[in-house]
Design a protein around this motif. Sequence first.
Motif, PDB file in Angstrom:
ATOM      1  N   PRO A  40     -57.713  17.049  58.785  1.00  0.00           N
ATOM      2  CA  PRO A  40     -56.373  17.013  59.388  1.00  0.00           C
ATOM      3  C   PRO A  40     -55.272  17.638  58.532  1.00  0.00           C
ATOM      4  CG  PRO A  40     -56.872  14.872  58.481  1.00  0.00           C
ATOM      5  CD  PRO A  40     -58.078  15.751  58.203  1.00  0.00           C
ATOM      6  N   ALA A  85     -67.396  14.052  62.130  1.00  0.00           N
ATOM      7  CA  ALA A  85     -66.169  13.710  62.869  1.00  0.00           C
ATOM      8  C   ALA A  85     -65.641  12.396  62.320  1.00  0.00           C
ATOM      9  CB  ALA A  85     -66.480  13.605  64.366  1.00  0.00           C
ATOM     10  N   GLY A  86     -64.890  12.498  61.230  1.00  0.00           N
ATOM     11  CA  GLY A  86     -64.389  11.299  60.579  1.00  0.00           C
ATOM     12  C   GLY A  86     -65.502  10.564  59.853  1.00  0.00           C
ATOM     13  N   GLY A 101     -63.972   7.530  66.282  1.00  0.00           N
ATOM     14  CA  GLY A 101     -64.807   8.431  67.068  1.00  0.00           C
ATOM     15  C   GLY A 101     -64.089   9.081  68.237  1.00  0.00           C
ATOM     16  N   THR A 102     -62.771   9.278  68.102  1.00  0.00           N
ATOM     17  CA  THR A 102     -62.077   9.942  69.229  1.00  0.00           C
ATOM     18  C   THR A 102     -62.446  11.429  69.278  1.00  0.00           C
ATOM     19  OG1 THR A 102     -60.028  10.344  67.974  1.00  0.00           O
ATOM     20  CG2 THR A 102     -60.157   8.286  69.226  1.00  0.00           C
ATOM     21  N   ILE A 117     -64.139  18.541  60.376  1.00  0.00           N
ATOM     22  CA  ILE A 117     -62.747  18.782  60.786  1.00  0.00           C
ATOM     23  C   ILE A 117     -61.853  18.005  59.836  1.00  0.00           C
ATOM     24  CG2 ILE A 117     -62.635  16.911  62.525  1.00  0.00           C
ATOM     25  CD1 ILE A 117     -60.964  19.215  64.147  1.00  0.00           C
TER      26      ILE A 117
HETATM   27  C1  GRF Z   1     -59.654  13.000  62.161  1.00  0.00           C
HETATM   28  O1  GRF Z   1     -58.276  13.095  62.017  1.00  0.00           O
HETATM   29  C2  GRF Z   1     -60.347  14.019  61.316  1.00  0.00           C
HETATM   30  O2  GRF Z   1     -59.567  15.132  61.055  1.00  0.00           O
HETATM   31  C3  GRF Z   1     -60.613  13.287  60.036  1.00  0.00           C
HETATM   32  O3  GRF Z   1     -60.859  11.959  60.416  1.00  0.00           O
HETATM   33  C4  GRF Z   1     -60.223  11.680  61.644  1.00  0.00           C
HETATM   34  C5  GRF Z   1     -61.264  11.095  62.547  1.00  0.00           C
HETATM   35  O4  GRF Z   1     -60.716  10.508  63.695  1.00  0.00           O
HETATM   36  N1  GRF Z   1     -61.701  13.924  59.332  1.00  0.00           N
HETATM   37  P1  GRF Z   1     -61.669   9.999  64.865  1.00  0.00           P
HETATM   38  O5  GRF Z   1     -62.675   9.011  64.280  1.00  0.00           O
HETATM   39  O6  GRF Z   1     -62.351  11.195  65.451  1.00  0.00           O
HETATM   40  O7  GRF Z   1     -60.784   9.322  65.849  1.00  0.00           O
END
Ligand code: GRF
Length: 202
Positions: free
Chosen positions: A110, A87-88, A12-13, A108
């Motif tokens: 990567p 988000a992830g 969840g960053t 999103i």
């Molecule tokens: C991110 O790199 C995003 O692109 C992908 O999953 C990752 C999630 O990271 N879909 P976080 O949980 O937001 O740290």
Amino acid sequence: MKRIAVLASGEGTNLEAILEAVERGEISGRVVLVISDREKAPALERARRRGVRALFLDPRAFPGREAYDEALAAELQEAQVDLVVLAGFMRLLSPVMVRAFPMRIMNIHPSLLPSFPGTEGVRDALEYGVKVTGCTVHFVDEGLDTGPIILQEAVPVIQGDTVETLHARIHAAEYRLYPRAIELFCQNKLRVEGRRCYIDAE
Ligand code: GRF
């Protein structure tokens, strides 16, 4: 003021970056709900710490993907959400969810789509040997990482990069890019025609 929900399975960053951008007034919307499919996802704790309602929706409580997505869509509709931000979130959404929120779900990824879709976008780009990769914010359609592209940012691959070092630099770009895309949505500046997403000028 747009009502935003964030779905996250892991750290969840990105969620944190979005919540910070809201607090700084860089997003003219409000995160009203965070939902995770994993009970222990740090994302849920990050939301609670900032006073955002956090909900664990257990996939094992439903007979299949569609039933889960019906419950998910019901929660989001109940919260009167305008935009769903992935988000992830590590579940592929079924047409049930996508049709409930057409062009109102963002993800999103990567890599620079359409290169390296799927769950290993960073590793696949590194192993392929590209010199430039990055991240992509796109609307979600019924395919895997195939929806109209909203914004992209390039990230160079440096000699000696590992998946971890490269992903760290991509993450840094994500924290800039995702809030910008969300703000464009909040300002009603995104217009989708076919595969193309246009950004209306001020
Ligand atoms: C991110 O790199 C995003 O692109 C992908 O999953 C990752 C999630 O990271 N879909 P976080 O949980 O937001 O740290």
